[in-house]
Scaffold this motif. Structure first.
Motif, PDB file in Angstrom:
ATOM      1  N   MET A   1       0.841  -1.188   0.000  1.00 30.52           N
ATOM      2  CA  MET A   1       0.000   0.000   0.000  1.00 30.52           C
ATOM      3  C   MET A   1       0.882   1.245   0.000  1.00 30.52           C
ATOM      4  N   PRO A   2       0.652   2.155  -0.932  1.00 30.49           N
ATOM      5  CA  PRO A   2       1.447   3.380  -0.940  1.00 30.49           C
ATOM      6  C   PRO A   2       1.042   4.303   0.204  1.00 30.49           C
ATOM      7  N   ASP A   3       2.000   5.102   0.655  1.00 33.82           N
ATOM      8  CA  ASP A   3       1.689   6.130   1.650  1.00 33.82           C
ATOM      9  C   ASP A   3       0.948   5.532   2.847  1.00 33.82           C
ATOM     10  N   ARG A   4       1.501   4.498   3.411  1.00 30.32           N
ATOM     11  CA  ARG A   4       0.830   3.828   4.521  1.00 30.32           C
ATOM     12  C   ARG A   4       0.906   4.680   5.778  1.00 30.32           C
ATOM     13  N   SER A   5      -0.120   4.597   6.591  1.00 27.92           N
ATOM     14  CA  SER A   5      -0.147   5.335   7.844  1.00 27.92           C
ATOM     15  C   SER A   5       0.645   4.585   8.914  1.00 27.92           C
ATOM     16  N   ALA A   6       0.986   5.302   9.963  1.00 30.08           N
ATOM     17  CA  ALA A   6       1.704   4.677  11.085  1.00 30.08           C
ATOM     18  C   ALA A   6       0.845   3.603  11.730  1.00 30.08           C
ATOM     19  N   SER A   7      -0.459   3.813  11.798  1.00 31.83           N
ATOM     20  CA  SER A   7      -1.335   2.809  12.426  1.00 31.83           C
ATOM     21  C   SER A   7      -1.380   1.529  11.604  1.00 31.83           C
ATOM     22  N   TRP A   8      -1.326   1.664  10.277  1.00 32.87           N
ATOM     23  CA  TRP A   8      -1.276   0.468   9.429  1.00 32.87           C
ATOM     24  C   TRP A   8       0.023  -0.292   9.667  1.00 32.87           C
ATOM     25  N   ASP A   9       1.133   0.418   9.655  1.00 32.82           N
ATOM     26  CA  ASP A   9       2.422  -0.234   9.870  1.00 32.82           C
ATOM     27  C   ASP A   9       2.467  -0.926  11.234  1.00 32.82           C
ATOM     28  N   ALA A  10       1.887  -0.263  12.247  1.00 33.03           N
ATOM     29  CA  ALA A  10       1.887  -0.850  13.587  1.00 33.03           C
ATOM     30  C   ALA A  10       1.044  -2.123  13.624  1.00 33.03           C
ATOM     31  N   ALA A  11      -0.127  -2.094  12.984  1.00 32.05           N
ATOM     32  CA  ALA A  11      -1.004  -3.272  12.991  1.00 32.05           C
ATOM     33  C   ALA A  11      -0.366  -4.419  12.227  1.00 32.05           C
ATOM     34  N   LEU A  12       0.271  -4.118  11.102  1.00 34.68           N
ATOM     35  CA  LEU A  12       0.929  -5.164  10.330  1.00 34.68           C
ATOM     36  C   LEU A  12       2.121  -5.731  11.100  1.00 34.68           C
ATOM     37  N   GLY A  13       2.901  -4.856  11.721  1.00 38.55           N
ATOM     38  CA  GLY A  13       4.034  -5.321  12.517  1.00 38.55           C
ATOM     39  C   GLY A  13       3.601  -6.201  13.673  1.00 38.55           C
ATOM     40  N   ARG A  14       2.500  -5.827  14.316  1.00 35.61           N
ATOM     41  CA  ARG A  14       1.992  -6.640  15.425  1.00 35.61           C
ATOM     42  C   ARG A  14       1.553  -8.008  14.930  1.00 35.61           C
ATOM     43  N   LEU A  15       0.918  -8.048  13.763  1.00 40.45           N
ATOM     44  CA  LEU A  15       0.473  -9.322  13.200  1.00 40.45           C
ATOM     45  C   LEU A  15       1.671 -10.247  12.984  1.00 40.45           C
ATOM     46  N   TYR A  16       2.734  -9.703  12.403  1.00 39.01           N
ATOM     47  CA  TYR A  16       3.934 -10.517  12.189  1.00 39.01           C
ATOM     48  C   TYR A  16       4.549 -10.949  13.526  1.00 39.01           C
ATOM     49  N   ASP A  17       4.590 -10.054  14.483  1.00 38.99           N
ATOM     50  CA  ASP A  17       5.207 -10.382  15.778  1.00 38.99           C
ATOM     51  C   ASP A  17       4.454 -11.499  16.492  1.00 38.99           C
ATOM     52  N   VAL A  18       3.137 -11.389  16.522  1.00 42.12           N
ATOM     53  CA  VAL A  18       2.331 -12.373  17.243  1.00 42.12           C
ATOM     54  C   VAL A  18       2.403 -13.741  16.576  1.00 42.12           C
ATOM     55  N   PHE A  19       2.292 -13.781  15.256  1.00 41.40           N
ATOM     56  CA  PHE A  19       2.254 -15.071  14.575  1.00 41.40           C
ATOM     57  C   PHE A  19       3.651 -15.628  14.297  1.00 41.40           C
ATOM     58  N   ALA A  20       4.691 -14.858  14.641  1.00 39.44           N
ATOM     59  CA  ALA A  20       6.053 -15.402  14.568  1.00 39.44           C
ATOM     60  C   ALA A  20       6.250 -16.530  15.559  1.00 39.44           C
ATOM     61  N   ARG A  21       5.371 -16.627  16.542  1.00 43.04           N
ATOM     62  CA  ARG A  21       5.467 -17.695  17.535  1.00 43.04           C
ATOM     63  C   ARG A  21       4.914 -19.025  17.027  1.00 43.04           C
ATOM     64  N   VAL A  22       4.224 -18.986  15.903  1.00 46.71           N
ATOM     65  CA  VAL A  22       3.725 -20.236  15.323  1.00 46.71           C
ATOM     66  C   VAL A  22       4.908 -20.990  14.725  1.00 46.71           C
ATOM     67  N   PRO A  23       5.104 -22.253  15.101  1.00 41.84           N
ATOM     68  CA  PRO A  23       6.269 -23.001  14.594  1.00 41.84           C
ATOM     69  C   PRO A  23       6.259 -23.130  13.072  1.00 41.84           C
ATOM     70  N   ARG A  24       7.445 -23.013  12.497  1.00 38.86           N
ATOM     71  CA  ARG A  24       7.573 -23.254  11.059  1.00 38.86           C
ATOM     72  C   ARG A  24       7.313 -24.735  10.776  1.00 38.86           C
ATOM     73  N   PRO A  25       6.388 -25.045   9.875  1.00 42.64           N
ATOM     74  CA  PRO A  25       6.146 -26.460   9.571  1.00 42.64           C
ATOM     75  C   PRO A  25       7.308 -27.050   8.793  1.00 42.64           C
ATOM     76  N   ALA A  26       7.542 -28.338   8.987  1.00 41.86           N
ATOM     77  CA  ALA A  26       8.587 -29.022   8.222  1.00 41.86           C
ATOM     78  C   ALA A  26       8.183 -29.159   6.763  1.00 41.86           C
ATOM     79  N   ARG A  27       6.900 -29.400   6.528  1.00 40.78           N
ATOM     80  CA  ARG A  27       6.338 -29.517   5.188  1.00 40.78           C
ATOM     81  C   ARG A  27       4.935 -28.943   5.204  1.00 40.78           C
ATOM     82  N   VAL A  28       4.391 -28.694   4.024  1.00 41.48           N
ATOM     83  CA  VAL A  28       2.991 -28.289   3.887  1.00 41.48           C
ATOM     84  C   VAL A  28       2.300 -29.401   3.117  1.00 41.48           C
TER      85      VAL A  28
END
Length: 239
Positions: A1-28
């Motif tokens: 998204m062009p010209d993203r707001s700080a609130s968008w960046d914060a929400a996206l960053g939080r999404l990545y941070d929280v779901f980074a705790r999900v283990p990487r699967p060995a296979r799909v």
């Protein structure tokens, strides 16, 4: 998204941070007719945030059906939602991808995960209202949010003040492009869903018409008045 707001960046960053705790699967794991041998390696060999939209699109189209289950879906979720919100896949459409959230039962996930997803969805809605035109358009965004099972009432109330020209242009688009014969025209709508009922009632049951009338009464800019004038006949019962 062009010209993203700080609130968008914060929400996206939080999404990545929280779901980074999900283990990487060995296979799909997947149907051998739907996913070739080793096809999942392109998705697993690097960071989730670095997966190309083109590589992820094929998985996104088959997630939770013939390729991977809930665990894999949660692992890829931040990148899936980021790409879908930018309409970066081409196919599958955003409505399909966001609908996978409901299929995965996200409303029953741990509280921190639910909060991160909700914050992201709200940030996407706010970003949509902030600019016009938006990509994807407001009709796609509303239908996608409804597909997650999110309550659309508070989101429509955020649009109702029509405080900006962008908001008025979005209402114009909803009225003239997304509504016909008392029905919402996006083919991805589940017409039996609460979201469909809420949006249709908002557009045809009075709130949108009242908002348009109030905006018309206070506006002086001719292009904005033209947008409101074009929208008004479509708002209300029988539109």
């Amino acid at each position: 998204m062009p010209d993203r707001s700080a609130s968008w960046d914060a929400a996206l960053g939080r999404l990545y941070d929280v779901f980074a705790r999900v283990p990487r699967p060995a296979r799909v794991p997947g149907c051998p007719h739907c996913a070739g041998p080793g096809e999942d390696r392109r998705l697993l060999d690097g960071p989730v945030a670095a997966i190309g939209a083109g590589d992820l699109a094929r998985y996104a189209a088959k997630a939770l059906t013939t390729w991977g289950g809930e665990a894999e879906f949660r692992y890829f979720l931040p990148r899936l939602l980021e790409c879908a919100a930018a309409d970066a896949f081409g196919y599958p459409d955003p409505e399909i991808v966001f609908g996978r959230l409901a299929a995965a039962g996200w409303a029953e996930w741990p509280g921190e995960e639910r909060a991160a997803v909700t914050a992201f969805l709200d940030a996407w809605w706010d970003e949509t209202l902030r600019r016009h035109p938006s990509s994807p358009g407001i009709g796609t965004v509303l239908c996608s949010l409804a597909a997650t099972g999110l309550d659309l009432g508070p989101r429509l109330r955020a649009l109702r003040p029509l405080a900006t020209e962008a908001a008025i242009a979005h209402l114009h688009d909803l009225a003239t492009e997304e509504l016909s014969g008392g029905r919402l025209t996006n083919p991805f709508w589940d017409r039996s869903s609460p979201g469909h009922a809420v949006v249709l009632a908002w557009l045809t049951g009075g709130p949108a018409a009242e908002a348009a009338e109030a905006a018309f009464a206070r506006e002086t800019r001719e292009p904005v008045l033209e947008l409101l004038a074009a929208a008004r006949p479509h708002l209300g019962p029988g539109a």
